[in-house]
Scaffold this motif. Structure first.
Motif, PDB file in Angstrom:
ATOM      1  N   MET A   1       0.820  -1.221   0.000  1.00  0.00           N
ATOM      2  CA  MET A   1       0.000   0.000   0.000  1.00  0.00           C
ATOM      3  C   MET A   1       0.850   1.265   0.000  1.00  0.00           C
ATOM      4  O   MET A   1       0.434   2.287  -0.517  1.00  0.00           O
ATOM      5  CB  MET A   1      -0.968  -0.001   1.184  1.00  0.00           C
ATOM      6  CG  MET A   1      -0.323   0.007   2.539  1.00  0.00           C
ATOM      7  SD  MET A   1      -1.594  -0.157   3.802  1.00  0.00           S
ATOM      8  CE  MET A   1      -1.070  -1.627   4.642  1.00  0.00           C
TER       9      MET A   1
ATOM     10  N   HIS B   1      -3.982   0.184  -4.812  1.00  0.00           N
ATOM     11  CA  HIS B   1      -3.712   0.626  -3.441  1.00  0.00           C
ATOM     12  C   HIS B   1      -4.850   0.215  -2.519  1.00  0.00           C
ATOM     13  O   HIS B   1      -4.619  -0.348  -1.448  1.00  0.00           O
ATOM     14  CB  HIS B   1      -3.505   2.157  -3.402  1.00  0.00           C
ATOM     15  CG  HIS B   1      -3.471   2.699  -2.011  1.00  0.00           C
ATOM     16  ND1 HIS B   1      -4.520   3.382  -1.446  1.00  0.00           N
ATOM     17  CD2 HIS B   1      -2.533   2.605  -1.046  1.00  0.00           C
ATOM     18  CE1 HIS B   1      -4.220   3.695  -0.201  1.00  0.00           C
ATOM     19  NE2 HIS B   1      -3.024   3.248   0.072  1.00  0.00           N
TER      20      HIS B   1
ATOM     21  N   ARG C   1      -4.680  -2.163   0.840  1.00  0.00           N
ATOM     22  CA  ARG C   1      -4.961  -1.567   2.157  1.00  0.00           C
ATOM     23  C   ARG C   1      -6.182  -2.216   2.826  1.00  0.00           C
ATOM     24  O   ARG C   1      -6.255  -2.318   4.057  1.00  0.00           O
ATOM     25  CB  ARG C   1      -5.183  -0.062   1.938  1.00  0.00           C
ATOM     26  CG  ARG C   1      -5.275   0.707   3.235  1.00  0.00           C
ATOM     27  CD  ARG C   1      -5.351   2.207   2.960  1.00  0.00           C
ATOM     28  NE  ARG C   1      -5.923   2.850   4.092  1.00  0.00           N
ATOM     29  CZ  ARG C   1      -5.320   3.729   4.875  1.00  0.00           C
ATOM     30  NH1 ARG C   1      -4.093   4.114   4.615  1.00  0.00           N
ATOM     31  NH2 ARG C   1      -5.921   4.247   5.926  1.00  0.00           N
TER      32      ARG C   1
ATOM     33  N   GLY D   1       6.176   1.348   9.278  1.00  0.00           N
ATOM     34  CA  GLY D   1       5.302   2.445   9.705  1.00  0.00           C
ATOM     35  C   GLY D   1       5.210   2.562  11.204  1.00  0.00           C
ATOM     36  O   GLY D   1       4.995   3.642  11.731  1.00  0.00           O
TER      37      GLY D   1
ATOM     38  N   THR E   1       6.435   5.634  16.128  1.00  0.00           N
ATOM     39  CA  THR E   1       5.758   5.610  17.425  1.00  0.00           C
ATOM     40  C   THR E   1       6.765   5.855  18.556  1.00  0.00           C
ATOM     41  O   THR E   1       6.439   6.513  19.539  1.00  0.00           O
ATOM     42  CB  THR E   1       5.008   4.278  17.623  1.00  0.00           C
ATOM     43  OG1 THR E   1       4.239   4.038  16.444  1.00  0.00           O
ATOM     44  CG2 THR E   1       4.067   4.348  18.801  1.00  0.00           C
TER      45      THR E   1
ATOM     46  N   ARG F   1       5.901  12.574  -2.619  1.00  0.00           N
ATOM     47  CA  ARG F   1       5.094  12.206  -3.783  1.00  0.00           C
ATOM     48  C   ARG F   1       5.877  12.566  -5.052  1.00  0.00           C
ATOM     49  O   ARG F   1       6.765  13.415  -5.009  1.00  0.00           O
ATOM     50  CB  ARG F   1       3.765  12.999  -3.811  1.00  0.00           C
ATOM     51  CG  ARG F   1       2.860  12.782  -2.601  1.00  0.00           C
ATOM     52  CD  ARG F   1       2.226  11.398  -2.633  1.00  0.00           C
ATOM     53  NE  ARG F   1       1.273  11.213  -1.561  1.00  0.00           N
ATOM     54  CZ  ARG F   1       1.540  10.596  -0.410  1.00  0.00           C
ATOM     55  NH1 ARG F   1       2.752  10.132  -0.159  1.00  0.00           N
ATOM     56  NH2 ARG F   1       0.603  10.437   0.501  1.00  0.00           N
TER      57      ARG F   1
ATOM     58  N   HIS G   1      -3.578   7.725   1.687  1.00  0.00           N
ATOM     59  CA  HIS G   1      -2.505   7.071   2.456  1.00  0.00           C
ATOM     60  C   HIS G   1      -2.519   7.470   3.930  1.00  0.00           C
ATOM     61  O   HIS G   1      -1.515   7.274   4.622  1.00  0.00           O
ATOM     62  CB  HIS G   1      -1.136   7.378   1.829  1.00  0.00           C
ATOM     63  CG  HIS G   1      -0.991   6.782   0.466  1.00  0.00           C
ATOM     64  ND1 HIS G   1      -0.617   5.473   0.252  1.00  0.00           N
ATOM     65  CD2 HIS G   1      -1.218   7.320  -0.761  1.00  0.00           C
ATOM     66  CE1 HIS G   1      -0.604   5.231  -1.055  1.00  0.00           C
ATOM     67  NE2 HIS G   1      -0.965   6.331  -1.691  1.00  0.00           N
TER      68      HIS G   1
ATOM     69  N   CYS H   1      -2.485   7.553   7.724  1.00  0.00           N
ATOM     70  CA  CYS H   1      -1.851   6.516   8.552  1.00  0.00           C
ATOM     71  C   CYS H   1      -2.864   5.475   9.031  1.00  0.00           C
ATOM     72  O   CYS H   1      -3.899   5.813   9.593  1.00  0.00           O
ATOM     73  CB  CYS H   1      -1.180   7.170   9.761  1.00  0.00           C
ATOM     74  SG  CYS H   1      -0.429   5.962  10.854  1.00  0.00           S
TER      75      CYS H   1
HETATM   76  C1  HEM Z   1       1.162   1.612  15.369  1.00  0.00           C
HETATM   77  C2  HEM Z   1       1.929   2.416  14.714  1.00  0.00           C
HETATM   78  C3  HEM Z   1       1.793   2.704  13.246  1.00  0.00           C
HETATM   79  C4  HEM Z   1       1.502   1.875  12.206  1.00  0.00           C
HETATM   80  C5  HEM Z   1       1.214   0.386  12.264  1.00  0.00           C
HETATM   81  C6  HEM Z   1       1.493   2.677  11.005  1.00  0.00           C
HETATM   82  C7  HEM Z   1       1.247   2.189   9.742  1.00  0.00           C
HETATM   83  C8  HEM Z   1       1.135   2.970   8.613  1.00  0.00           C
HETATM   84  C9  HEM Z   1       0.900   2.466   7.286  1.00  0.00           C
HETATM   85  C10 HEM Z   1       0.732   0.998   6.926  1.00  0.00           C
HETATM   86  C11 HEM Z   1       0.851   3.508   6.436  1.00  0.00           C
HETATM   87  C12 HEM Z   1       0.662   3.456   4.929  1.00  0.00           C
HETATM   88  C13 HEM Z   1      -0.791   3.633   4.573  1.00  0.00           C
HETATM   89  C14 HEM Z   1      -1.000   3.684   3.086  1.00  0.00           C
HETATM   90  O1  HEM Z   1      -0.050   3.930   2.328  1.00  0.00           O
HETATM   91  O2  HEM Z   1      -2.150   3.482   2.650  1.00  0.00           O
HETATM   92  C15 HEM Z   1       1.075   4.691   7.226  1.00  0.00           C
HETATM   93  C16 HEM Z   1       1.105   5.965   6.715  1.00  0.00           C
HETATM   94  C17 HEM Z   1       1.562   7.031   7.438  1.00  0.00           C
HETATM   95  N1  HEM Z   1       1.874   7.059   8.778  1.00  0.00           N
HETATM   96 FE1  HEM Z   1       1.709   5.566  10.089  1.00  0.00          FE
HETATM   97  N2  HEM Z   1       1.781   3.972  11.332  1.00  0.00           N
HETATM   98  C18 HEM Z   1       1.981   4.032  12.691  1.00  0.00           C
HETATM   99  C19 HEM Z   1       2.327   5.119  13.426  1.00  0.00           C
HETATM  100  C20 HEM Z   1       2.578   6.361  12.906  1.00  0.00           C
HETATM  101  C21 HEM Z   1       3.028   7.496  13.650  1.00  0.00           C
HETATM  102  C22 HEM Z   1       3.309   7.477  15.146  1.00  0.00           C
HETATM  103  C23 HEM Z   1       3.153   8.533  12.772  1.00  0.00           C
HETATM  104  C24 HEM Z   1       3.588   9.945  13.030  1.00  0.00           C
HETATM  105  C25 HEM Z   1       3.668  10.483  14.226  1.00  0.00           C
HETATM  106  C26 HEM Z   1       2.776   8.042  11.461  1.00  0.00           C
HETATM  107  C27 HEM Z   1       2.743   8.788  10.300  1.00  0.00           C
HETATM  108  C28 HEM Z   1       2.322   8.321   9.084  1.00  0.00           C
HETATM  109  C29 HEM Z   1       2.285   9.154   7.888  1.00  0.00           C
HETATM  110  C30 HEM Z   1       2.697  10.608   7.772  1.00  0.00           C
HETATM  111  C31 HEM Z   1       1.800   8.334   6.856  1.00  0.00           C
HETATM  112  C32 HEM Z   1       1.572   8.724   5.398  1.00  0.00           C
HETATM  113  C33 HEM Z   1       2.729   8.269   4.514  1.00  0.00           C
HETATM  114  C34 HEM Z   1       2.523   8.727   3.084  1.00  0.00           C
HETATM  115  O3  HEM Z   1       1.455   9.151   2.726  1.00  0.00           O
HETATM  116  O4  HEM Z   1       3.506   8.688   2.323  1.00  0.00           O
HETATM  117  N3  HEM Z   1       2.435   6.728  11.573  1.00  0.00           N
HETATM  118  N4  HEM Z   1       1.244   4.349   8.548  1.00  0.00           N
END
Ligand code: HEM
Length: 397
Positions: free
Chosen positions: A81, A89, A93, A232, A237, A284, A341, A343
């Motif tokens: 994803m 995508h 997801r 991620g 975290t 991007r 996308h 989170c």
């Molecule tokens: C349990 C903890 C976390 C998991 C399992 C996780 C998992 C993910 C996953 C799988 C995506 C991709 C979603 C997609 O592309 O459709 C994502 C995107 C994102 N996550 Fe998390 N995440 C976690 C914690 C966090 C934390 C703590 C932050 C920031 C403080 C964060 C910031 C982001 C951002 C900015 C994206 C967007 C990336 C993009 O668009 O290029 N994530 N996350």
């Protein structure tokens, strides 16, 4: 062409990596005011710093895509994803959407996260001091992902070694090198270990629940997406928890308010997410020529959305550099991104941080940062892509 960009975007042109890493906020304010979409030769990328523009870009996957060879993760763990857009995508997801919903996350993780946080505190409580990033925030993040993936029987150190090796392989590919043999072996080993947990009873882990979702994905594809959960979920975290502790320990009024009313912990978490997003940028590539805020960007160029810049936009957050628990729009930050996308792990990350703060404040009385100059300097979040303290040396009692 590059020199004409330099003339059109003089502020962006003058910025160095050093400034972006260590003293980024004054520069972002300058950019947002005069060049809200700017060309930064230091990053070889366009940088978006305004809140409204950042949302516009993140929501438009047709013009601003992640499906580009410039992203190296897919070469190491396969398409996921993170590296796809559009209907593929959605297919990648979809299996994870339901198990990551708030209610599902609370049901599945509250007991284990509460227990894991308590055990960590118990392991260092008697010592009167600790380094809370590596000894507390990091292990909380890793253990939650181990639980999510059903890897409780695998030593945590083994999971971390695979993670580090895959991250190194992705970094090398990003620099133009082929996928390393070590990276391939680490991903294969992770895959072999994940398979039984994927095929287990859907109640046994979040991964098993995703596997049972009748998705259009085969098992290999689900495992690739499980690997990106590790990417991620760990470093971000760890940063989120450490940054929230940092903000409370350096803002005495806010700390007093939270200690008097734990109901304010969610406010502290959101305000810390806004002020120091653990992931600073979202990347991007343009699919076609586009003009945004007066900047014309050719196709196939890297556009970075500065979540730091967007989160301190004074048009949305008055006194943007202040840590203020009473803001009326605490959740208007874009730290977890927006659009397709957004989170997946945001509810789990909030649950982990809530438990970390509540239990640390309860069990470690009079918690404070060490006062020596090194500890004070190390505690300040920094970094170009991931922002967190170098170390969070604290004492209590
Ligand atoms: C349990 C903890 C976390 C998991 C399992 C996780 C998992 C993910 C996953 C799988 C995506 C991709 C979603 C997609 O592309 O459709 C994502 C995107 C994102 N996550 Fe998390 N995440 C976690 C914690 C966090 C934390 C703590 C932050 C920031 C403080 C964060 C910031 C982001 C951002 C900015 C994206 C967007 C990336 C993009 O668009 O290029 N994530 N996350």
């Amino acid at each position: 062409m590059t020199s004409s960009r330099a003339t059109r975007f003089p502020i962006g042109n003058a910025l160095s990596i050093e400034t972006l890493e260590n003293n980024v906020y004054p520069a972002l304010h300058e950019l947002r005011t005069h060049e809200p979409v700017s060309w930064l030769p230091a990053l070889k990328a366009w940088l978006v710093t305004r809140h409204d523009l950042s949302i516009e870009v993140m929501r438009d996957a047709k013009i601003y895509t992640v499906d580009h060879p410039g992203f190296s993760t897919a070469q190491v763990v396969g398409p996921s994803m993170l590296s796809l857009d559009g209907t593929t995508h959605q297919a990648h997801r979809m299996p994870f959407e339901k198990p990551f919903r708030k209610r599902e996350v609370n049901n599945r993780f509250t007991e284990s996260v509460t227990r894991q946080v308590a055990a960590l505190i118990e392991s260092f409580k008697a010592t009167g001091g600790a380094e809370l990033r590596r000894d507390f925030a990091g292990p909380i993040a890793v253990q939650a992902m181990v639980t999510a993936l059903g890897l409780e029987e695998t030593p945590v150190q083994q999971v971390l070694t695979w993670y580090d090796t895959i991250v190194q392989a992705v970094t090398l590919v990003a620099k133009g090198e082929p996928v390393s043999a070590d990276g391939q072996l680490a991903f294969q080993a992770l895959k072999t270990t994940l398979m039984p947990s994927l095929q287990a009873n859907p109640e046994s882990s979040l991964l098993a629940a995703a596997g049972a979702s009748n998705a259009a994905l085969d098992e290999d594809q689900i495992v690739s997406n499980a690997a990106v959960l590790l990417f991620g979920g760990i470093e971000t975290t760890e940063g989120m928890i450490a940054n929230a502790l940092y903000h409370l320990l350096t803002t005495p009024d806010a700390l007093a308010m939270v200690c008097a009313d734990y109901g304010l912990i969610p406010n502290a978490i959101e305000e810390s997410l806004r002020l120091e997003p653990a992931a600073a940028v979202v990347d991007r590539y343009t699919t076609e020529e586009v003009t945004i805020a007066g900047a014309t960007i050719p196709p196939d160029e890297l556009v970075e959305i500065s979540l730091l810049g967007a989160n301190r936009d004074p048009a949305v957050f008055p006194n943007p550099d202040q840590f203020d628990l009473t803001r009326s729009n605490l959740r208007a930050h874009v730290t977890f991104a927006q659009g397709p996308h957004v989170c997946l792990g945001l509810h789990l990350a909030r649950l982990e941080t809530q438990q970390a703060l509540a239990q640390a404040l309860t069990a470690l009385p009079n918690l404070q940062l060490r006062t020596d100059s090194t500890s004070q300097a190390d505690a300040k979040p920094r970094g170009l892509i991931f922002r967190k303290p170098k170390a969070l040396n604290v004492v209590w009692g």
